[in-house]
Design a protein around this motif. Structure first.
Motif, PDB file in Angstrom:
ATOM      1  N   ALA A  43      -5.713 -49.084  13.133  1.00 36.73           N
ATOM      2  CA  ALA A  43      -6.540 -50.279  13.265  1.00 36.73           C
ATOM      3  C   ALA A  43      -6.243 -51.311  12.189  1.00 36.73           C
ATOM      4  O   ALA A  43      -6.201 -52.508  12.446  1.00 36.73           O
ATOM      5  N   SER A 120      -6.312 -56.657  10.525  1.00 38.63           N
ATOM      6  CA  SER A 120      -6.636 -55.820  11.683  1.00 38.63           C
ATOM      7  C   SER A 120      -5.646 -56.125  12.805  1.00 38.63           C
ATOM      8  O   SER A 120      -5.248 -57.275  13.014  1.00 38.63           O
ATOM      9  N   THR A 139      -3.029 -49.683  18.763  1.00 36.13           N
ATOM     10  CA  THR A 139      -4.287 -49.220  18.194  1.00 36.13           C
ATOM     11  C   THR A 139      -5.037 -48.415  19.246  1.00 36.13           C
ATOM     12  O   THR A 139      -5.211 -48.876  20.378  1.00 36.13           O
ATOM     13  N   GLY A 155      -8.125 -54.105  16.682  1.00 28.43           N
ATOM     14  CA  GLY A 155      -8.095 -53.470  15.378  1.00 28.43           C
ATOM     15  C   GLY A 155      -9.411 -53.620  14.648  1.00 28.43           C
ATOM     16  O   GLY A 155      -9.898 -52.684  13.999  1.00 28.43           O
TER      17      GLY A 155
END
Length: 472
Positions: A43, A120, A139, A155
């Motif tokens: 993430a 992210s 992710t 993320g």
């Protein structure tokens, strides 16, 4: 996992301010959690080194006072610039680009005391609601690592669900703050367009469909971060003043909700989604809100044609130089090429006609909001799908003709720049999360947050049902 990571940002700030918790201890717990979970989930990308982050946390402890986010770890979506971090946007064309300054909302978060730990993950150029790219990989969904976490703020949503951070920013063009929130059992808010101004670069007048906004595990934490991100920018013509975002109790008897369902059958839905979302609406009704079905208020095809025109036009304006450059044209994913080529082929009158439709929908929605505080749609038309899919090509037997048609239920809010708040709706028989989105009149952000707070206290979905990761 440290118990303090179960706490929300508001509670963490209260403990930090009272001296009951140090930023150093919080950062230590955060880094331990990232080390435990991120190898599985992917993430948070482009992490800053641990020693430097611990130094920044100790500096936060040593500083008197502190801003609204002082000492809170945060990750910035890899579409925005955070000074000293790469801004890859998930594209190999920008994989080595290091930001030399913060974007506007990032600078506001840092000035409020937030400590940026990394970026992210996001799909390439944030296109598509499935978070994977060739720079950082994919992710996973923390509730089932074999399925998508959604996107494009995937993320951020996963980092929240997995307790790596307590708040996170995201961006939303076509549901990117809402779809991943629903699929990860957290909250995501697309604010009224202009409340969180973008970085003032290139055109600041014409492209009014994408916005940044907050994600969290409670509406109270959404409000905390939104207060920091929001605010006018004198360099931009459409930025809004910050409304009162302090949450207060509301009388549910004075709240009226309109359930739009599947837009009178126009939006194909996987089995079980509508029923679960209706159950979430029933929770609001049980609390005393008035909830009733609402017929489709506008032509589905008119909205879709307007949306796809304005979206492709916007993407062409942002990315056409990459397609024209022989060094980068082969590094752009096919969905981005499709958007750029469509946008470049348009005439000015095509864009004008699309904006006329958008204006008509805004007026029709405004009339509806004379009767309703919020309209409700699901946050996705499908359940989280297998990781090895690029996107669903069929929903409930209906073929999807574009890479994003399966997210069509996001369009009504996005097209008109309306605030939309995604809330957890619970879990399907498959054990996977889903959400509902509250859509309000422009400027009704506080009202939506207050309705969400009422719902949250009755459900506590993120707190009651955290993901259980094997080996973590």
């Amino acid at each position: 996992m440290s118990d303090i990571l179960e706490l929300g940002a508001v509670e963490l700030r209260a403990r930090l301010a009272a001296g009951q918790l140090s930023a150093e201890a919080l950062m230590h717990a955060t880094l331990e959690r990232v080390e435990q979970a991120n190898g599985v989930l992917n993430a948070v990308v482009s992490m800053k080194d641990s020693d430097t982050l611990m130094d920044e946390a100790r500096a936060a402890d040593a500083a008197p006072g502190g801003g609204a986010l002082a000492g809170l770890p945060i990750c910035v979506k890899d579409m925005a610039n955070a000074k000293g971090f790469p801004t890859s946007m998930g594209s190999p064309a920008f994989a080595d680009k290091i930001a030399d300054k913060d974007d506007l909302f990032v600078s506001r978060m840092r000035k409020a005391g937030a400590i940026v730990i990394g970026k992210s993950n996001t799909p390439e150029f944030a296109l598509g609601s499935h978070t994977f790219n060739t720079v950082h990989g994919a992710t996973c969904n923390p509730y089932d690592v074999g399925v998508s976490c959604g996107g494009s703020s995937g993320g951020a949503a996963v980092a929240l669900a997995a307790r790596m951070v307590s708040i996170a920013d995201g961006s939303d063009m076509m549901g990117s703050l809402r779809n991943p929130a629903g699929w990860n059992n957290v909250y995501g808010m697309r604010p009224s367009w202009g409340l969180v101004p973008a970085e003032p670069a290139a055109d600041t007048f014409l492209h009014q469909i994408s916005t940044d906004g907050p994600m969290a595990r409670s509406p109270q934490d959404l409000a905390l971060l939104l207060k920091v991100m929001a605010g006018p920018d004198t360099r931009q013509p459409h930025s809004m003043p910050v409304p009162d975002l302090d949450l207060a109790g509301i009388d549910p008897a004075e709240v009226k909700i309109g359930w739009l369902g599947d837009w009178d059958g126009a939006y194909a839905m996987d089995a079980g989604i509508l029923e679960l979302c209706q159950t979430a609406c029933q929770t609001l009704a049980d609390l005393g809100c008035r909830v009733e079905p609402v017929p489709a208020p506008y032509s589905r095809e008119a909205l879709w044609d307007s949306w796809t025109t304005l979206r492709s036009w916007t993407m062409a304006s942002k990315l056409s130089a990459l397609l024209e450059n022989p060094k980068t044209r082969d590094q752009i994913k096919a969905d981005a090429v499709w958007e750029i080529e469509r946008g470049l082929a348009m005439k000015a009158v095509d864009v004008h006609k699309a904006s006329v439709v958008r204006s008509g929908w805004f007026q029709a929605a405004a009339k509806l909001f004379d009767s309703y505080d919020a309209l409700v749609l699901p946050t996705a038309q499908v359940w989280p799908f297998p990781m090895d899919w690029s996107w669903p090509t069929e929903v409930a037997g209906v073929k999807m003709d574009t890479y994003h048609r399966w997210m069509e239920a996001m369009v009504p809010a996005s097209l008109a720049g309306l605030p939309a708040l995604a809330m957890p709706a619970g879990f399907g028989s498959n054990g996977l999360p889903m959400g509902i989105q509250l859509i309000g009149r422009k400027g009704s952000d506080r009202r939506l947050l207050n309705i969400a707070a009422l719902y949250h206290e009755a459900t506590l979905w993120p707190q009651k049902t955290p993901p259980k990761l094997a080996g973590v």
